[in-house]
Motif scaffolding. Structure first.
Motif, mmCIF file in Angstrom:
data_model
loop_
_atom_site.group_PDB
_atom_site.id
_atom_site.type_symbol
_atom_site.label_atom_id
_atom_site.label_comp_id
_atom_site.label_asym_id
_atom_site.label_seq_id
_atom_site.Cartn_x
_atom_site.Cartn_y
_atom_site.Cartn_z
ATOM 1 N N UNK A 1 -30.774 -49.579 -27.266
ATOM 2 C CA UNK A 1 -31.733 -50.666 -27.410
ATOM 3 C C UNK A 1 -31.187 -51.852 -26.626
ATOM 4 N N UNK A 2 -32.051 -52.512 -25.873
ATOM 5 C CA UNK A 2 -31.631 -53.684 -25.108
ATOM 6 C C UNK A 2 -32.721 -54.746 -25.149
ATOM 7 N N UNK A 3 -32.301 -56.013 -25.009
ATOM 8 C CA UNK A 3 -33.253 -57.110 -24.955
ATOM 9 C C UNK A 3 -32.687 -58.226 -24.079
ATOM 10 N N UNK A 4 -33.573 -59.080 -23.624
ATOM 11 C CA UNK A 4 -33.178 -60.209 -22.794
ATOM 12 C C UNK A 4 -34.134 -61.361 -23.035
ATOM 13 N N UNK A 5 -33.602 -62.586 -23.183
ATOM 14 C CA UNK A 5 -34.395 -63.789 -23.427
ATOM 15 C C UNK A 5 -33.954 -64.887 -22.459
ATOM 16 N N UNK A 6 -34.914 -65.657 -21.970
ATOM 17 C CA UNK A 6 -34.597 -66.719 -21.011
ATOM 18 C C UNK A 6 -35.433 -67.967 -21.285
ATOM 19 N N UNK A 7 -34.853 -69.020 -21.883
ATOM 20 C CA UNK A 7 -35.522 -70.323 -21.937
ATOM 21 C C UNK A 7 -35.291 -71.060 -20.623
ATOM 22 N N UNK A 8 -36.256 -71.933 -20.267
ATOM 23 C CA UNK A 8 -36.239 -72.571 -18.949
ATOM 24 C C UNK A 8 -36.814 -73.977 -19.062
ATOM 25 N N UNK A 9 -36.208 -74.931 -18.348
ATOM 26 C CA UNK A 9 -36.711 -76.307 -18.318
ATOM 27 C C UNK A 9 -36.603 -76.828 -16.898
ATOM 28 N N UNK B 1 -32.034 -72.759 -16.363
ATOM 29 C CA UNK B 1 -32.422 -71.720 -17.305
ATOM 30 C C UNK B 1 -31.167 -71.018 -17.809
ATOM 31 N N UNK B 2 -31.302 -70.387 -18.966
ATOM 32 C CA UNK B 2 -30.184 -69.686 -19.580
ATOM 33 C C UNK B 2 -30.663 -68.302 -20.004
ATOM 34 N N UNK B 3 -30.081 -67.284 -19.407
ATOM 35 C CA UNK B 3 -30.463 -65.905 -19.728
ATOM 36 C C UNK B 3 -29.441 -65.298 -20.685
ATOM 37 N N UNK B 4 -29.948 -64.742 -21.773
ATOM 38 C CA UNK B 4 -29.124 -64.054 -22.768
ATOM 39 C C UNK B 4 -29.592 -62.613 -22.859
ATOM 40 N N UNK B 5 -28.654 -61.676 -22.852
ATOM 41 C CA UNK B 5 -29.031 -60.260 -22.898
ATOM 42 C C UNK B 5 -28.027 -59.483 -23.740
ATOM 43 N N UNK B 6 -28.513 -58.385 -24.315
ATOM 44 C CA UNK B 6 -27.659 -57.556 -25.170
ATOM 45 C C UNK B 6 -28.169 -56.119 -25.152
ATOM 46 N N UNK B 7 -27.280 -55.173 -25.255
ATOM 47 C CA UNK B 7 -27.654 -53.769 -25.449
ATOM 48 C C UNK B 7 -26.559 -53.061 -26.238
ATOM 49 N N UNK B 8 -26.941 -52.011 -26.948
ATOM 50 C CA UNK B 8 -25.967 -51.260 -27.744
ATOM 51 C C UNK B 8 -26.457 -49.833 -27.941
ATOM 52 N N UNK C 1 -24.418 -60.384 -22.321
ATOM 53 C CA UNK C 1 -24.441 -61.131 -21.074
ATOM 54 C C UNK C 1 -24.933 -62.551 -21.332
ATOM 55 N N UNK C 2 -24.211 -63.516 -20.765
ATOM 56 C CA UNK C 2 -24.533 -64.937 -20.900
ATOM 57 C C UNK C 2 -24.596 -65.505 -19.483
ATOM 58 N N UNK C 3 -25.767 -66.008 -19.057
ATOM 59 C CA UNK C 3 -25.941 -66.337 -17.651
ATOM 60 C C UNK C 3 -26.664 -67.676 -17.461
ATOM 61 N N UNK C 4 -25.926 -68.790 -17.276
ATOM 62 C CA UNK C 4 -26.556 -70.064 -16.918
ATOM 63 C C UNK C 4 -26.934 -70.054 -15.435
ATOM 64 N N UNK C 5 -28.133 -70.598 -15.124
ATOM 65 C CA UNK C 5 -28.623 -70.555 -13.754
ATOM 66 C C UNK C 5 -29.387 -71.833 -13.409
ATOM 67 N N UNK C 6 -29.489 -72.109 -12.125
ATOM 68 C CA UNK C 6 -30.442 -73.078 -11.603
ATOM 69 C C UNK C 6 -31.580 -72.283 -10.976
ATOM 70 N N UNK C 7 -32.777 -72.846 -10.965
ATOM 71 C CA UNK C 7 -33.923 -72.091 -10.442
ATOM 72 C C UNK C 7 -34.876 -73.013 -9.692
#
Length: 209
Positions: free
Chosen positions: A62-70, A83-90, A109-115
Protein backbone atom coordinates in the motif's frame (compact mmCIF):
# COMPACT_ATOMS: atom_id res chain seq x y z
CA UNK A 1 -50.44 59.26 -48.67
CA UNK A 2 -50.31 60.93 -45.27
CA UNK A 3 -51.53 57.71 -43.67
CA UNK A 4 -48.81 55.73 -45.41
CA UNK A 5 -46.16 58.26 -44.35
CA UNK A 6 -47.31 58.10 -40.74
CA UNK A 7 -47.24 54.31 -40.86
CA UNK A 8 -43.71 54.31 -42.26
CA UNK A 9 -42.61 56.77 -39.58
CA UNK A 10 -44.15 54.58 -36.88
CA UNK A 11 -42.42 51.47 -38.22
CA UNK A 12 -39.12 53.37 -38.36
CA UNK A 13 -39.44 54.49 -34.74
CA UNK A 14 -40.29 50.97 -33.63
CA UNK A 15 -37.32 49.57 -35.54
CA UNK A 16 -34.91 52.12 -34.03
CA UNK A 17 -36.24 51.46 -30.55
CA UNK A 18 -35.81 47.72 -30.99
CA UNK A 19 -32.24 48.18 -32.28
CA UNK A 20 -31.40 50.49 -29.38
CA UNK A 21 -32.76 47.96 -26.88
CA UNK A 22 -30.61 45.24 -28.42
CA UNK A 23 -27.50 47.42 -28.24
CA UNK A 24 -28.17 48.19 -24.58
CA UNK A 25 -28.59 44.51 -23.69
CA UNK A 26 -25.69 43.03 -25.59
CA UNK A 27 -22.85 44.50 -23.45
CA UNK A 28 -24.52 43.17 -20.31
CA UNK A 29 -24.91 39.75 -21.86
CA UNK A 30 -21.29 39.76 -22.97
CA UNK A 31 -20.18 40.83 -19.52
CA UNK A 32 -22.23 38.09 -17.88
CA UNK A 33 -20.86 35.52 -20.32
CA UNK A 34 -17.31 36.73 -19.65
CA UNK A 35 -17.82 36.41 -15.90
CA UNK A 36 -19.02 32.86 -16.34
CA UNK A 37 -16.16 31.68 -18.54
CA UNK A 38 -13.16 33.67 -17.32
CA UNK A 39 -11.04 32.96 -14.25
CA UNK A 40 -10.39 36.31 -12.57
CA UNK A 41 -8.55 34.66 -9.66
CA UNK A 42 -5.51 33.92 -11.84
CA UNK A 43 -4.41 37.54 -12.12
CA UNK A 44 -1.09 39.00 -10.99
CA UNK A 45 -0.95 39.57 -7.25
CA UNK A 46 -3.32 36.73 -6.32
CA UNK A 47 -2.53 33.85 -3.98
CA UNK A 48 -3.12 30.22 -4.82
CA UNK A 49 -3.25 27.14 -2.61
CA UNK A 50 -3.80 23.51 -3.49
CA UNK A 51 -3.78 20.06 -1.98
CA UNK A 52 -3.44 16.93 -4.11
CA UNK A 53 -2.81 13.29 -3.44
CA UNK A 54 -2.60 9.83 -4.87
CA UNK A 55 -2.43 6.24 -3.69
CA UNK A 56 -2.21 2.63 -4.75
CA UNK A 57 -3.26 -0.57 -3.06
CA UNK A 58 -2.62 -4.12 -4.21
CA UNK A 59 -2.00 -7.56 -2.77
CA UNK A 60 1.59 -6.85 -1.81
CA UNK A 61 1.83 -3.22 -0.81
CA UNK A 62 0.00 0.00 0.00
CA UNK A 63 1.36 3.44 -0.87
CA UNK A 64 0.14 7.03 -0.69
CA UNK A 65 1.41 10.51 -1.43
CA UNK A 66 0.14 13.96 -0.37
CA UNK A 67 1.29 17.40 -1.51
CA UNK A 68 0.12 20.75 -0.05
CA UNK A 69 1.12 23.79 -2.12
CA UNK A 70 1.14 27.58 -1.68
CA UNK A 71 2.04 30.13 -4.34
CA UNK A 72 1.85 33.70 -5.58
CA UNK A 73 1.01 34.86 -9.11
CA UNK A 74 3.95 36.93 -10.33
CA UNK A 75 2.13 37.62 -13.61
CA UNK A 76 -1.30 36.62 -14.88
CA UNK A 77 -1.69 32.81 -14.79
CA UNK A 78 1.94 32.18 -13.67
CA UNK A 79 2.33 31.13 -10.03
CA UNK A 80 5.54 30.38 -8.13
CA UNK A 81 5.75 29.04 -4.61
CA UNK A 82 6.57 26.21 -2.26
CA UNK A 83 5.21 22.70 -1.89
CA UNK A 84 5.89 19.76 0.40
CA UNK A 85 5.47 16.19 -0.82
CA UNK A 86 5.00 13.40 1.72
CA UNK A 87 4.91 9.76 0.67
CA UNK A 88 4.83 6.35 2.33
CA UNK A 89 4.59 2.69 1.35
CA UNK A 90 4.78 -0.60 3.25
CA UNK A 91 4.43 -4.31 2.67
CA UNK A 92 1.01 -5.83 3.40
CA UNK A 93 1.23 -9.59 3.08
CA UNK A 94 3.55 -12.33 4.24
CA UNK A 95 5.88 -13.81 1.60
CA UNK A 96 5.29 -10.83 -0.62
CA UNK A 97 6.97 -7.76 -2.04
CA UNK A 98 10.59 -7.56 -0.88
CA UNK A 99 9.67 -9.11 2.45
CA UNK A 100 9.08 -12.37 4.30
CA UNK A 101 6.94 -10.79 7.01
CA UNK A 102 3.91 -8.56 6.96
CA UNK A 103 4.84 -4.92 7.51
CA UNK A 104 8.57 -5.63 7.63
CA UNK A 105 9.32 -3.15 4.84
CA UNK A 106 8.40 0.53 5.16
CA UNK A 107 9.62 3.50 3.12
CA UNK A 108 9.06 7.20 3.85
CA UNK A 109 9.80 10.20 1.67
CA UNK A 110 9.91 13.87 2.70
CA UNK A 111 10.43 16.30 -0.19
CA UNK A 112 10.38 20.13 0.10
CA UNK A 113 10.26 21.80 -3.33
CA UNK A 114 9.89 25.09 -5.16
CA UNK A 115 7.48 25.10 -8.10
CA UNK A 116 6.20 27.16 -11.01
CA UNK A 117 2.79 26.56 -12.59
CA UNK A 118 1.33 28.17 -15.70
CA UNK A 119 -2.37 28.00 -16.56
CA UNK A 120 -2.52 27.93 -20.35
CA UNK A 121 -5.97 29.55 -20.71
CA UNK A 122 -7.62 32.37 -18.71
CA UNK A 123 -10.85 30.40 -18.35
CA UNK A 124 -12.60 28.48 -15.62
CA UNK A 125 -11.48 25.22 -17.24
CA UNK A 126 -7.84 25.28 -18.29
CA UNK A 127 -4.90 22.93 -18.78
CA UNK A 128 -1.75 23.81 -16.87
CA UNK A 129 1.95 23.02 -16.93
CA UNK A 130 4.05 22.68 -13.81
CA UNK A 131 7.69 22.19 -12.96
CA UNK A 132 9.08 21.62 -9.47
CA UNK A 133 12.47 20.97 -7.96
CA UNK A 134 13.73 20.13 -4.51
CA UNK A 135 15.45 17.58 -2.33
CA UNK A 136 14.17 14.15 -1.44
CA UNK A 137 14.86 12.82 2.05
CA UNK A 138 14.22 9.09 1.96
CA UNK A 139 14.17 6.52 4.76
CA UNK A 140 13.72 2.75 4.54
CA UNK A 141 13.07 0.44 7.50
CA UNK A 142 13.27 -3.25 6.74
CA UNK A 143 14.24 -6.70 8.00
CA UNK A 144 16.86 -8.90 6.44
CA UNK A 145 15.00 -11.68 4.59
CA UNK A 146 17.39 -14.34 5.95
CA UNK A 147 18.48 -13.28 9.45
CA UNK A 148 15.46 -11.15 10.33
CA UNK A 149 17.78 -8.40 11.55
CA UNK A 150 16.32 -4.90 11.32
CA UNK A 151 18.14 -2.16 9.45
CA UNK A 152 17.54 1.41 8.33
CA UNK A 153 18.74 3.09 5.16
CA UNK A 154 18.84 6.85 4.53
CA UNK A 155 19.27 8.47 1.13
CA UNK A 156 19.02 12.08 0.01
CA UNK A 157 18.83 13.17 -3.61
CA UNK A 158 18.08 16.14 -5.87
CA UNK A 159 14.84 15.81 -7.87
CA UNK A 160 13.17 17.65 -10.74
CA UNK A 161 9.54 16.97 -11.73
CA UNK A 162 7.41 17.96 -14.70
CA UNK A 163 3.62 17.79 -14.68
CA UNK A 164 0.65 18.27 -16.98
CA UNK A 165 -2.79 18.90 -15.51
CA UNK A 166 -6.30 20.26 -15.88
CA UNK A 167 -8.12 22.61 -13.49
CA UNK A 168 -11.85 23.32 -13.38
CA UNK A 169 -13.45 26.09 -11.35
CA UNK A 170 -16.19 24.85 -9.00
CA UNK A 171 -17.07 28.25 -7.57
CA UNK A 172 -15.69 31.74 -7.11
CA UNK A 173 -12.53 30.51 -5.35
CA UNK A 174 -12.59 26.73 -5.25
CA UNK A 175 -11.40 24.46 -8.04
CA UNK A 176 -10.86 20.78 -8.85
CA UNK A 177 -7.68 19.55 -10.51
CA UNK A 178 -6.14 16.40 -11.96
CA UNK A 179 -2.46 16.04 -12.76
CA UNK A 180 0.10 13.60 -14.11
CA UNK A 181 3.46 14.14 -12.41
CA UNK A 182 6.66 12.56 -13.73
CA UNK A 183 10.23 12.70 -12.36
CA UNK A 184 12.52 14.23 -14.97
CA UNK A 185 15.80 14.26 -13.01
CA UNK A 186 16.70 12.07 -10.03
CA UNK A 187 19.97 10.67 -8.74
CA UNK A 188 18.35 7.32 -8.06
CA UNK A 189 18.47 4.67 -10.79
CA UNK A 190 15.82 2.41 -9.26
CA UNK A 191 12.61 2.49 -11.31
CA UNK A 192 10.65 1.20 -8.31
CA UNK A 193 11.54 4.12 -6.05
CA UNK A 194 8.74 5.70 -4.07
CA UNK A 195 9.17 9.06 -5.83
CA UNK A 196 8.41 7.38 -9.18
CA UNK A 197 5.08 6.03 -7.93
CA UNK A 198 1.63 7.66 -7.65
CA UNK A 199 2.08 9.80 -10.75
CA UNK A 200 -1.62 10.41 -11.41
CA UNK A 201 -2.95 12.85 -8.82
CA UNK A 202 -6.23 14.56 -7.96
CA UNK A 203 -6.88 17.48 -5.65
CA UNK A 204 -8.51 20.81 -4.83
CA UNK A 205 -7.30 24.36 -5.31
CA UNK A 206 -8.15 27.66 -3.62
CA UNK A 207 -7.39 31.00 -5.30
CA UNK A 208 -7.62 34.31 -3.47
CA UNK A 209 -7.47 37.51 -5.47
Amino acid sequence: MKTISNSLLLYLLLFCGHAFAQESVEPTELKTSKNITSNKRLQQGSYTFSFDGSGSNNKHQLSWSLTPQAGYLVIDRLAVGLQLSLANRFSKQEYSWNSLKKGSFRENSFMPEIYARYDVLPFRVSPFLQISSGYNFNKINSNDIYSGEKYTLHSNSFVLFGALGLRARLGENLGFQVMYRLPMVTESKNNKDLIRMNRFRIGLSLDIG
